[in-house]
Design a protein around this motif. Structure first.
Motif, PDB file in Angstrom:
ATOM      1  N   VAL A   1      15.481   2.789  -1.441  1.00 25.26           N
ATOM      2  CA  VAL A   1      15.012   4.153  -1.138  1.00 25.26           C
ATOM      3  C   VAL A   1      13.583   4.301  -1.640  1.00 25.26           C
ATOM      4  N   LYS A   2      12.646   4.522  -0.722  1.00 27.24           N
ATOM      5  CA  LYS A   2      11.229   4.604  -1.080  1.00 27.24           C
ATOM      6  C   LYS A   2      10.746   6.049  -1.247  1.00 27.24           C
ATOM      7  N   LEU A   3      11.342   6.974  -0.522  1.00 27.68           N
ATOM      8  CA  LEU A   3      10.910   8.379  -0.617  1.00 27.68           C
ATOM      9  C   LEU A   3      11.321   8.978  -1.952  1.00 27.68           C
ATOM     10  N   ASP A   4      10.398   9.738  -2.541  1.00 31.56           N
ATOM     11  CA  ASP A   4      10.718  10.496  -3.754  1.00 31.56           C
ATOM     12  C   ASP A   4      11.274  11.870  -3.413  1.00 31.56           C
ATOM     13  N   ARG A   5      10.766  12.431  -2.297  1.00 34.06           N
ATOM     14  CA  ARG A   5      11.167  13.796  -1.924  1.00 34.06           C
ATOM     15  C   ARG A   5      11.188  13.951  -0.404  1.00 34.06           C
ATOM     16  N   ILE A   6      12.107  14.786   0.065  1.00 33.02           N
ATOM     17  CA  ILE A   6      12.066  15.273   1.447  1.00 33.02           C
ATOM     18  C   ILE A   6      12.082  16.794   1.366  1.00 33.02           C
TER      19      ILE A   6
ATOM     20  N   ASP B   1      21.846  10.728  15.723  1.00 32.67           N
ATOM     21  CA  ASP B   1      21.753  11.113  14.311  1.00 32.67           C
ATOM     22  C   ASP B   1      20.562  10.426  13.650  1.00 32.67           C
ATOM     23  N   VAL B   2      20.194  10.938  12.484  1.00 33.43           N
ATOM     24  CA  VAL B   2      18.996  10.457  11.790  1.00 33.43           C
ATOM     25  C   VAL B   2      19.358  10.056  10.365  1.00 33.43           C
ATOM     26  N   ASP B   3      18.701   9.003   9.873  1.00 34.93           N
ATOM     27  CA  ASP B   3      18.915   8.567   8.494  1.00 34.93           C
ATOM     28  C   ASP B   3      17.552   8.299   7.868  1.00 34.93           C
ATOM     29  N   TRP B   4      17.299   8.976   6.745  1.00 33.47           N
ATOM     30  CA  TRP B   4      16.013   8.841   6.046  1.00 33.47           C
ATOM     31  C   TRP B   4      16.094   7.877   4.868  1.00 33.47           C
ATOM     32  N   LYS B   5      17.214   7.190   4.708  1.00 37.48           N
ATOM     33  CA  LYS B   5      17.388   6.316   3.542  1.00 37.48           C
ATOM     34  C   LYS B   5      16.241   5.321   3.416  1.00 37.48           C
ATOM     35  N   TRP B   6      15.799   4.731   4.518  1.00 39.94           N
ATOM     36  CA  TRP B   6      14.796   3.665   4.480  1.00 39.94           C
ATOM     37  C   TRP B   6      13.386   4.149   4.856  1.00 39.94           C
ATOM     38  N   ALA B   7      13.220   5.458   4.974  1.00 41.54           N
ATOM     39  CA  ALA B   7      11.916   5.998   5.392  1.00 41.54           C
ATOM     40  C   ALA B   7      10.889   5.846   4.268  1.00 41.54           C
ATOM     41  N   TYR B   8       9.619   5.757   4.665  1.00 40.96           N
ATOM     42  CA  TYR B   8       8.532   5.733   3.690  1.00 40.96           C
ATOM     43  C   TYR B   8       7.240   6.190   4.369  1.00 40.96           C
ATOM     44  N   VAL B   9       6.245   6.519   3.540  1.00 39.77           N
ATOM     45  CA  VAL B   9       4.939   6.955   4.032  1.00 39.77           C
ATOM     46  C   VAL B   9       3.937   5.852   3.723  1.00 39.77           C
ATOM     47  N   GLU B  10       3.257   5.377   4.741  1.00 43.55           N
ATOM     48  CA  GLU B  10       2.337   4.240   4.588  1.00 43.55           C
ATOM     49  C   GLU B  10       0.948   4.699   4.171  1.00 43.55           C
TER      50      GLU B  10
ATOM     51  N   LYS C   1       7.118   5.799   8.481  1.00 40.46           N
ATOM     52  CA  LYS C   1       7.801   4.588   8.923  1.00 40.46           C
ATOM     53  C   LYS C   1       9.255   4.591   8.442  1.00 40.46           C
ATOM     54  N   GLY C   2      10.083   3.776   9.107  1.00 41.84           N
ATOM     55  CA  GLY C   2      11.425   3.488   8.605  1.00 41.84           C
ATOM     56  C   GLY C   2      12.468   4.557   8.810  1.00 41.84           C
ATOM     57  N   VAL C   3      12.153   5.634   9.567  1.00 37.63           N
ATOM     58  CA  VAL C   3      13.177   6.631   9.895  1.00 37.63           C
ATOM     59  C   VAL C   3      14.092   6.005  10.945  1.00 37.63           C
TER      60      VAL C   3
ATOM     61  N   GLU D   1       0.842  -1.206   0.000  1.00 36.52           N
ATOM     62  CA  GLU D   1       0.000   0.000   0.000  1.00 36.52           C
ATOM     63  C   GLU D   1       0.877   1.257   0.000  1.00 36.52           C
ATOM     64  N   ALA D   2       1.969   1.183   0.778  1.00 31.79           N
ATOM     65  CA  ALA D   2       2.865   2.342   0.872  1.00 31.79           C
ATOM     66  C   ALA D   2       3.495   2.659  -0.473  1.00 31.79           C
ATOM     67  N   GLU D   3       3.764   1.590  -1.260  1.00 33.28           N
ATOM     68  CA  GLU D   3       4.405   1.799  -2.560  1.00 33.28           C
ATOM     69  C   GLU D   3       3.541   2.675  -3.466  1.00 33.28           C
ATOM     70  N   LYS D   4       2.200   2.653  -3.256  1.00 36.67           N
ATOM     71  CA  LYS D   4       1.294   3.396  -4.133  1.00 36.67           C
ATOM     72  C   LYS D   4       1.103   4.842  -3.681  1.00 36.67           C
ATOM     73  N   LYS D   5       1.475   5.154  -2.436  1.00 33.02           N
ATOM     74  CA  LYS D   5       1.252   6.505  -1.893  1.00 33.02           C
ATOM     75  C   LYS D   5       2.329   7.459  -2.396  1.00 33.02           C
ATOM     76  N   PRO D   6       2.005   8.751  -2.518  1.00 38.71           N
ATOM     77  CA  PRO D   6       3.058   9.724  -2.838  1.00 38.71           C
ATOM     78  C   PRO D   6       4.108   9.692  -1.729  1.00 38.71           C
ATOM     79  N   GLN D   7       5.337   9.440  -2.100  1.00 38.53           N
ATOM     80  CA  GLN D   7       6.388   9.270  -1.097  1.00 38.53           C
ATOM     81  C   GLN D   7       7.109  10.601  -0.861  1.00 38.53           C
ATOM     82  N   VAL D   8       6.432  11.460  -0.110  1.00 36.76           N
ATOM     83  CA  VAL D   8       6.975  12.789   0.220  1.00 36.76           C
ATOM     84  C   VAL D   8       6.975  12.936   1.730  1.00 36.76           C
ATOM     85  N   LEU D   9       8.103  13.322   2.282  1.00 34.46           N
ATOM     86  CA  LEU D   9       8.228  13.543   3.720  1.00 34.46           C
ATOM     87  C   LEU D   9       8.485  15.025   3.957  1.00 34.46           C
TER      88      LEU D   9
END
Length: 549
Positions: A253-258, A540-549, A531-533, A46-54
């Motif tokens: 990497v699932k996010l398209d934009r941060i 420290d923080v890494d957004w490499k694996w973050a995504y929006v469900e 998810k996945g932050v 489901e997350a794969e279909k959502k706009p992946q913007v954080l």
């Protein structure tokens, strides 16, 4: 790492296992295989279909996006998103292969051989071993003026080169060919593969830098090798990262934009979160407004995590009256840390009566008592007598712009007035200017904090090894302290080494060039569908694996 607002995060796990097995020759280092999405929380279909913007907020403008010059948490977060080191810290808190696809370590743990994987820079250039050699030697070059150069002193002749006592060609890092990087160390360093995941050890594209020395200051010229690349950077307003199609592990990497806004006011940031304009508010890139914390706690919205970091004030020991150790101690002892935590901070911080945080503590009992007014008054009287003073000169406490820093400073100002009868003026500055003034010694007492770059107490002590060390600022130096730190690097027995470092911390607390105030926690609110932050135990923080469900 120098704290801007509150805290970044890195690994809390030490790579303590031996990096070489039985037998001679090269041994495979035990870091797990590639840091791919399989080791991180997996995105749902489901997350794969959502706009992946954080949508996030940076409390202040990043002073730099150049890994060789980075020294603060805001810069490091952007750099960690846009670069890959030889290793990268995973969700498990351990270093994994990243730009290097294989790591081999000699039996004596003094020589590392990294095999560089097939990868490209965001501009399409190949990433090579030469990029790492160039970046490390550039950071060590005294002409560069990198305040974090000392982080490379673990490399053979790194310190000597940085202090003009050896040539850069003598430094123990060499690209044997495009795919092979050989590194020789001064001493066995069990946490070295954590260091190679740290920004100072990241590569830099030599061709890009040589064509434009200001390459890292604008999105259109910024080139990295990480999961994201810069799309735009409207200074002091907005910064946008987008997925880097050239990244070797782009499938993870699932996010398209941060999209980062830059709002200094914590109340405004929280309102933006509540209005749906942000997906996250608070640590590690900012903070929650202290007045809102009780309600957020009651509503069960707040997440709090202890991290390996210390909030402290620094003295400039060359500026009167803080050239007197008794006066410094009087100011340190007369602070009521627990009251600050109970009334202002409110998220489980611990009073700091030493420099090293609890996760790597050397002396569990600390080195002095919190709120020791009797001793503080006695020391102030003695110190003033030694300096021939009947009245203290004007005193200024400096801090960078932030609601929490302001409230803490006001409370301590009030405590010093009530407890010692001292009038203190407060002064706040924008982060980048503040950082420059601290380095140049333009302060009497200044707020700062430190989050571990790796999980070892040496990281909190080595800051004060050299008077003009990149992150010292205090102008304090002690030959015995320096000798103990050097000795600790040669001691293989963990318990003996711990004792040596505890003796060094004792000297630091006996001379008190800094005032430890509290040990950090990170607190934030986030949307449930984020998810996945990865936020680690050092902040420290890494957004490499973050995504929006």
């Amino acid at each position: 790492m120098k704290k801007n607002v509150f805290a970044l995060v890195s690994s809390i796990a030490v790579l303590g296992t031996a990096l070489a097995g039985c037998g001679g020759g090269q041994q495979a280092a035990p870091a797990p295989a590639n840091n791919t999405s399989s080791e991180q929380p997996a995105a749902t279909p489901e997350a794969e279909k959502k706009p992946q913007v954080l949508k996030l907020n940076l409390h202040s403008e990043p002073p730099t996006a150049d890994p060789g010059l980075s020294e603060d948490t805001t810069s490091a977060a952007i750099i960690r998103a846009t670069f890959d080191g030889l290793t990268r810290i995973g969700a498990d808190g351990k270093p994994h292969e990243a730009a290097a696809e294989k790591v081999e370590v000699s039996e004596d743990m003094l020589t590392y051989k990294f095999t560089i994987r097939d990868a490209k820079w965001s501009n399409g250039d190949p990433v090579t071993a030469h990029d790492f050699e160039f970046a490390w030697k550039r950071a060590l070059d005294p002409k560069t003026g990198a305040n974090y150069a000392y982080q490379l002193y673990y490399i053979k002749n790194g310190e000597k080169a940085n202090k003009n006592e050896a040539e850069l060609d003598d430094v123990g890092v060499k690209a044997l060919d495009d795919k092979t990087l050989e590194v020789k160390l001064e001493n066995p360093t069990p946490f070295f593969l954590e260091l190679t995941a740290f920004p100072t050890y990241f590569p830099v594209n030599k061709k890009v830098l040589e064509s434009n020395e200001k390459w890292a200051g604008e999105a259109k010229t910024h080139v990295g090798n990480g999961p994201f690349k810069m799309e735009s950077w409207e200074h002091k307003s907005k910064l946008v990262l987008v997925k880097n199609e050239n990244y070797w592990d782009k499938d993870a990497v699932k996010l398209d934009r941060i999209e980062f806004s830059m709002v200094e006011d914590e109340n405004t940031e929280l309102s933006m979160f509540e209005n749906g304009e942000l997906d996250w508010a608070g640590a590690p890139m900012s903070a929650l407004p202290t007045d809102a914390i009780p309600a957020l706690k009651d509503q069960g919205k707040i997440t709090t995590q202890p991290i390996a970091g210390t909030y402290w004030y620094k003295f400039n020991v060359e500026k009167p009256p803080f050239d007197n150790v008794k006066i410094r101690k009087a100011f340190a002892y007369s602070i009521n840390r627990q009251a600050l935590i109970d009334n202002i901070l409110q998220t489980g911080q611990l009073p700091a009566t030493g420099a090293v945080p609890p996760s790597m503590v050397l002396n569990p009992n600390g080195y002095f008592k919190d709120n020791d007014l009797e001793t503080a008054k006695k020391l102030l009287e003695e110190g003033m007598k030694e300096k021939g003073l009947t009245k203290l000169p004007p005193i200024t406490l400096s801090y960078n712009t932030s609601e929490a820093h302001k409230k803490i400073a006001e409370a301590i100002q009030d405590q010093w007035k009530k407890n010692l009868g001292v009038e203190v003026k407060l002064e706040n500055k924008e982060w980048k200017v503040y950082l420059e003034d601290m380095h140049e010694g333009n302060f009497q007492i200044g707020r700062m904090g430190w989050l571990g770059d790796f999980n070892d107490p040496i990281n909190f002590l080595e800051l004060y090894k050299d008077k003009y060390g990149g992150n010292n600022d205090t102008r304090w130096e002690n030959p015995k302290f320096k000798e103990l730190l050097n000795q600790s690097a040669l001691e293989a027995d963990p318990e003996k080494r711990k004792k040596i470092l505890a003796d060094a911390e004792q000297i630091l607390m006996d001379e008190m060039p800094i005032i430890p105030i509290y040990f950090y926690t990170n607190s934030w609110v986030q949307k449930e569908n984020v998810k996945g932050v990865v936020i680690g135990g050092l902040g420290d923080v890494d957004w490499k694996w973050a995504y929006v469900e």
